[in-house]
Design a protein around this motif. Structure first.
Motif, PDB file in Angstrom:
ATOM      1  N   GLY A  95       0.811  -1.209   0.000  1.00 46.52           N
ATOM      2  CA  GLY A  95       0.000   0.000   0.000  1.00 46.52           C
ATOM      3  C   GLY A  95       0.845   1.261   0.000  1.00 46.52           C
ATOM      4  N   VAL A  96       0.221   2.346  -0.415  1.00 39.20           N
ATOM      5  CA  VAL A  96       0.890   3.645  -0.441  1.00 39.20           C
ATOM      6  C   VAL A  96       1.377   4.013   0.961  1.00 39.20           C
ATOM      7  N   ARG A  97       0.587   3.701   1.955  1.00 38.39           N
ATOM      8  CA  ARG A  97       0.964   4.003   3.342  1.00 38.39           C
ATOM      9  C   ARG A  97       2.275   3.302   3.713  1.00 38.39           C
ATOM     10  N   GLU A  98       2.417   2.038   3.319  1.00 36.33           N
ATOM     11  CA  GLU A  98       3.652   1.290   3.614  1.00 36.33           C
ATOM     12  C   GLU A  98       4.858   1.890   2.899  1.00 36.33           C
ATOM     13  N   ILE A  99       4.640   2.307   1.671  1.00 38.66           N
ATOM     14  CA  ILE A  99       5.729   2.897   0.899  1.00 38.66           C
ATOM     15  C   ILE A  99       6.173   4.201   1.542  1.00 38.66           C
ATOM     16  N   ALA A 100       5.217   5.056   1.901  1.00 34.70           N
ATOM     17  CA  ALA A 100       5.544   6.338   2.532  1.00 34.70           C
ATOM     18  C   ALA A 100       6.240   6.117   3.877  1.00 34.70           C
ATOM     19  N   ALA A 101       5.758   5.156   4.648  1.00 34.72           N
ATOM     20  CA  ALA A 101       6.389   4.867   5.940  1.00 34.72           C
ATOM     21  C   ALA A 101       7.825   4.379   5.746  1.00 34.72           C
ATOM     22  N   ALA A 102       8.028   3.506   4.771  1.00 36.51           N
ATOM     23  CA  ALA A 102       9.376   2.997   4.505  1.00 36.51           C
ATOM     24  C   ALA A 102      10.302   4.109   4.018  1.00 36.51           C
ATOM     25  N   ALA A 103       9.734   5.080   3.307  1.00 37.35           N
ATOM     26  CA  ALA A 103      10.526   6.213   2.810  1.00 37.35           C
ATOM     27  C   ALA A 103      10.704   7.291   3.872  1.00 37.35           C
ATOM     28  N   ASN A 104       9.978   7.159   4.980  1.00 35.61           N
ATOM     29  CA  ASN A 104      10.025   8.130   6.069  1.00 35.61           C
ATOM     30  C   ASN A 104       9.583   9.521   5.595  1.00 35.61           C
ATOM     31  N   VAL A 105       8.486   9.514   4.816  1.00 39.74           N
ATOM     32  CA  VAL A 105       7.904  10.775   4.339  1.00 39.74           C
ATOM     33  C   VAL A 105       6.409  10.746   4.635  1.00 39.74           C
ATOM     34  N   PRO A 106       5.760  11.909   4.687  1.00 33.64           N
ATOM     35  CA  PRO A 106       4.303  11.918   4.907  1.00 33.64           C
ATOM     36  C   PRO A 106       3.576  11.200   3.772  1.00 33.64           C
ATOM     37  N   GLN A 107       2.494  10.533   4.099  1.00 29.24           N
ATOM     38  CA  GLN A 107       1.746   9.761   3.109  1.00 29.24           C
ATOM     39  C   GLN A 107       1.280  10.638   1.950  1.00 29.24           C
ATOM     40  N   GLY A 108       0.912  11.888   2.227  1.00 35.85           N
ATOM     41  CA  GLY A 108       0.463  12.806   1.181  1.00 35.85           C
ATOM     42  C   GLY A 108       1.539  13.102   0.151  1.00 35.85           C
ATOM     43  N   SER A 109       2.778  12.872   0.504  1.00 35.57           N
ATOM     44  CA  SER A 109       3.876  13.107  -0.444  1.00 35.57           C
ATOM     45  C   SER A 109       3.756  12.207  -1.660  1.00 35.57           C
ATOM     46  N   PHE A 110       3.200  11.035  -1.460  1.00 30.38           N
ATOM     47  CA  PHE A 110       3.074  10.093  -2.578  1.00 30.38           C
ATOM     48  C   PHE A 110       2.261  10.718  -3.710  1.00 30.38           C
ATOM     49  N   THR A 111       1.088  11.264  -3.381  1.00 27.62           N
ATOM     50  CA  THR A 111       0.233  11.836  -4.423  1.00 27.62           C
ATOM     51  C   THR A 111       0.789  13.150  -4.959  1.00 27.62           C
ATOM     52  N   HIS A 131       3.855  13.433  -5.856  1.00 30.04           N
ATOM     53  CA  HIS A 131       4.895  13.053  -6.804  1.00 30.04           C
ATOM     54  C   HIS A 131       4.439  12.059  -7.868  1.00 30.04           C
ATOM     55  N   PHE A 132       3.349  11.331  -7.595  1.00 26.37           N
ATOM     56  CA  PHE A 132       2.917  10.282  -8.522  1.00 26.37           C
ATOM     57  C   PHE A 132       1.410  10.370  -8.706  1.00 26.37           C
ATOM     58  N   ARG A 133       0.980  10.270  -9.954  1.00 24.82           N
ATOM     59  CA  ARG A 133      -0.442  10.388 -10.265  1.00 24.82           C
ATOM     60  C   ARG A 133      -1.247   9.186  -9.807  1.00 24.82           C
ATOM     61  N   SER A 134      -0.590   8.020  -9.802  1.00 29.31           N
ATOM     62  CA  SER A 134      -1.303   6.799  -9.433  1.00 29.31           C
ATOM     63  C   SER A 134      -0.309   5.764  -8.932  1.00 29.31           C
ATOM     64  N   LYS A 135      -0.834   4.765  -8.272  1.00 25.47           N
ATOM     65  CA  LYS A 135       0.023   3.656  -7.838  1.00 25.47           C
ATOM     66  C   LYS A 135       0.554   2.917  -9.058  1.00 25.47           C
ATOM     67  N   GLU A 136      -0.257   2.803 -10.116  1.00 25.09           N
ATOM     68  CA  GLU A 136       0.188   2.139 -11.336  1.00 25.09           C
ATOM     69  C   GLU A 136       1.374   2.886 -11.959  1.00 25.09           C
ATOM     70  N   GLY A 137       1.266   4.219 -12.053  1.00 32.03           N
ATOM     71  CA  GLY A 137       2.371   5.010 -12.597  1.00 32.03           C
ATOM     72  C   GLY A 137       3.624   4.868 -11.759  1.00 32.03           C
ATOM     73  N   PHE A 138       3.439   4.852 -10.464  1.00 31.53           N
ATOM     74  CA  PHE A 138       4.558   4.634  -9.542  1.00 31.53           C
ATOM     75  C   PHE A 138       5.158   3.249  -9.783  1.00 31.53           C
ATOM     76  N   GLY A 139       4.302   2.253  -9.945  1.00 30.67           N
ATOM     77  CA  GLY A 139       4.763   0.887 -10.184  1.00 30.67           C
ATOM     78  C   GLY A 139       5.603   0.783 -11.446  1.00 30.67           C
ATOM     79  N   LEU A 140       5.213   1.509 -12.485  1.00 31.16           N
ATOM     80  CA  LEU A 140       6.003   1.513 -13.722  1.00 31.16           C
ATOM     81  C   LEU A 140       7.402   2.080 -13.474  1.00 31.16           C
TER      82      LEU A 140
END
Length: 191
Positions: free
Chosen positions: A26-42, A44-53
């Motif tokens: 999940g996005v939450r796990e990725i943000a936690a592992a990166a030690n950044v706020p969860q909102g940072s994910f969105t 920088h990335f439009r979607s989880k699929e785009g991030f996955g690519l």
């Protein structure tokens, strides 16, 4: 700071997706592992699929570096190139205690029905990988028309199955078995 967060998310995503899979991460796990706020994910990335690519591309860049250093290394005899590739990957598998295989293989097993974009990227990556194997096999068996392409596809498919079995068994026995059969196909490791 924004670029640092994006980079941290990609590196953390690479590690987490490689160990847990794409669907199970999940996005939450990725943000936690990166030690950044969860909102940072969105941000920088439009979607989880785009991030996955992007994560998959990053992984494949590292895999391609291994292929260039081994399979495309003109300083090595063709048979030695193949063995160097499998030796390099085998060391990484052993270091991961047989629990983490190839992300391309893992995502190929879980993604095709969920994302055409990732599926298409995987097809491209598998094609590139097969072409690298084929180029080496053409050097080993130059007289056999078409055989190198078939053998490359076969070896790659056998390797992918080996990695899945290795992860399931959490043992290096599948890798050892693959190496024994490969030795029968192309000859034993030199030296």
């Amino acid at each position: 700071m924004a670029l640092d967060q994006r980079e941290a998310l990609l590196e953390a995503g690479l590690a987490v997706v490689h160990s847990q899979g794409f669907v199970g991460t999940g996005v939450r796990e990725i943000a936690a592992a990166a030690n950044v706020p969860q909102g940072s994910f969105t941000n920088h990335f439009r979607s989880k699929e785009g991030f996955g690519l992007l994560v998959l591309d990053r992984y494949f860049e590292r895999l391609d570096a291994i292929m260039q250093a081994t399979l495309a290394n003109p300083a090595l005899a063709p048979e030695a190139r193949l063995w160097a590739y499998f030796d390099t990957i085998g060391e990484a598998l052993s270091e991961a205690d047989w629990q983490r295989g190839c992300m391309v293989v893992d995502l190929a097993a879980e993604i095709p029905a969920r994302s055409d974009a990732i599926r298409e990227r995987l097809v491209s990556m598998l094609g590139q990988q097969s072409a690298q194997f084929e180029a080496v096999l053409r050097l080993i068996q130059p007289e056999e028309d078409g055989a190198a392409a078939d053998l490359a596809a076969f070896i790659l498919a056998a390797w992918q199955g080996t990695l899945l079995r290795m992860k399931t068994e959490r043992s290096g026995e599948a890798v050892a078995r693959f190496r024994r059969v490969l030795a029968r196909l192309i000859g034993p490791p030199l030296g």
